[in-house]
Design an enzyme around this catalytic site. Structure first.
Site, short mmCIF file in Angstrom:
data_model
loop_
_atom_site.label_atom_id
_atom_site.label_comp_id
_atom_site.label_asym_id
_atom_site.label_seq_id
_atom_site.Cartn_x
_atom_site.Cartn_y
_atom_site.Cartn_z
N ASP A 7 -20.62 -23.36 43.68
CA ASP A 7 -19.35 -22.25 43.44
C ASP A 7 -18.49 -22.42 42.82
O ASP A 7 -19.21 -23.80 42.40
CB ASP A 7 -19.04 -21.77 44.69
CG ASP A 7 -18.17 -20.12 44.60
OD1 ASP A 7 -18.87 -19.26 44.66
OD2 ASP A 7 -16.87 -20.80 44.61
N GLU A 53 -5.60 -11.36 37.28
CA GLU A 53 -6.21 -10.87 38.61
C GLU A 53 -6.93 -12.57 38.83
O GLU A 53 -7.34 -11.99 40.31
CB GLU A 53 -7.90 -10.12 37.49
CG GLU A 53 -6.98 -8.56 37.06
CD GLU A 53 -6.60 -8.71 36.21
OE1 GLU A 53 -6.52 -9.65 35.43
OE2 GLU A 53 -5.64 -7.99 35.10
N HIS A 153 -10.41 -17.31 47.32
CA HIS A 153 -12.03 -17.83 46.68
C HIS A 153 -11.64 -19.10 46.50
O HIS A 153 -11.92 -19.36 45.34
CB HIS A 153 -11.94 -17.38 46.19
CG HIS A 153 -12.38 -15.47 46.81
ND1 HIS A 153 -13.60 -15.20 46.99
CD2 HIS A 153 -12.03 -14.33 47.29
CE1 HIS A 153 -13.55 -13.99 47.66
NE2 HIS A 153 -12.20 -13.79 47.98
N ASP A 158 -15.48 -22.16 49.80
CA ASP A 158 -16.60 -21.28 49.80
C ASP A 158 -17.79 -21.95 50.20
O ASP A 158 -18.98 -21.06 50.43
CB ASP A 158 -16.69 -20.06 48.49
CG ASP A 158 -16.05 -18.80 48.21
OD1 ASP A 158 -15.09 -19.62 48.92
OD2 ASP A 158 -15.41 -18.51 47.51
#
Length: 266
Positions: A7, A53, A153, A158
């Protein structure tokens, strides 16, 4: 074959964005994450600001990454760890694109040049559960993987979740495949049986019209008395493309005073 889930966390989702964290965790393809599994994990100095973001998603800030190593300082170690493995990502096109961009900046080839294969569990999830949500959270919930430790995240968490979900996802795919193959086989047998029944019915009609005394029986053919066989109109049979040779093939056994005509193979 080694299997490694991976990831990446990034500064954003645009082409100019950079990797801010990477994690790769070797797994057992049948058992998932094991305590002895090897792992490569590091935050990365992206040499550019984190977008607001991205920070909301992965929790990484500029201050957290300021003293992290740059990608080019560990890339050789990373490629050695990944060499020859099957890489597994959830939404592989995104992770591969980000990794390729970093590798190209280092004057290196794309990631697929260094590994055996790349699998995308997002695509596999949509195949296994069509019409259902395919996010990593949704996949874990569907497969019974505890994701309570995932508050953001993060690349490592993950990987740990995906490593647990991957074997269960593959099992679901195999189960679906076996069910599909069984259904297709049943449909094929049903279709062939229907065609054979129609063919048998047509042939029985021809034999009944041409052979005096022929009597239908439950099953594939006719029975006819021996003394009736001599009266068969072979010329008429020939006009129906039923030669004496074919009729003889329809007589698999002799039982006393009757012949049994089997029409299944005609």
């Amino acid at each position: 074959m080694r299997y490694i889930v991976g990831d990446t966390e990034t500064t954003g989702r645009f082409a100019q964005d950079r990797i801010a964290e990477v994690a790769f965790l070797e797994i057992d393809r049948k058992l998932g994450v094991l305590p002895e599994n090897e792992c490569f994990h590091t935050r990365v100095n992206p040499c550019m600001p984190m977008s607001p973001e991205a920070t909301r998603v992965n929790g990484l800030t500029d201050a957290m990454l300021r003293n992290a190593p740059r990608f080019e300082t560990f890339v050789e170690t990373l490629l050695t760890f990944l060499s020859g493995a099957t890489l597994i990502f959830h939404n592989a096109p995104f992770d591969v694109r980000m990794l390729d961009a970093e590798l190209h900046r280092c004057g290196l080839k794309s990631i697929e040049h260094y590994v055996a294969n790349v699998e995308d569990t997002l695509a596999l999830s949509r195949k296994a559960f069509p019409g259902e949500r395919a996010t990593l959270d949704a996949l874990c919930d569907r497969l019974g993987v505890d994701r309570s430790a995932r508050t953001t995240h993060g690349a490592l968490v993950d990987c740990q979740l995906l490593g647990q979900a991957y074997p269960k996802l593959k099992k679901a795919l195999w189960t679906n495949r076996e069910l599909s193959e069984t259904a297709l086989a049943y449909a094929q047998v049903h279709r062939e049986s229907r065609v054979l029944a129609e063919r048998r019915k047509a042939l029985q009609g021809k034999l009944a019209a041409i052979m005096p005394g022929a009597e239908p029986v439950d099953g594939p053919g006719f029975v006819i008395s021996v003394d009736k066989v001599a009266k068969i109109d072979w010329e008429k049979l020939a006009r129906e493309n039923l030669t004496q040779e074919v009729i003889e093939q329809l007589v698999p056994r002799y039982e006393g005073s009757i012949f049994a005509f089997n029409v299944t193979d005609v």
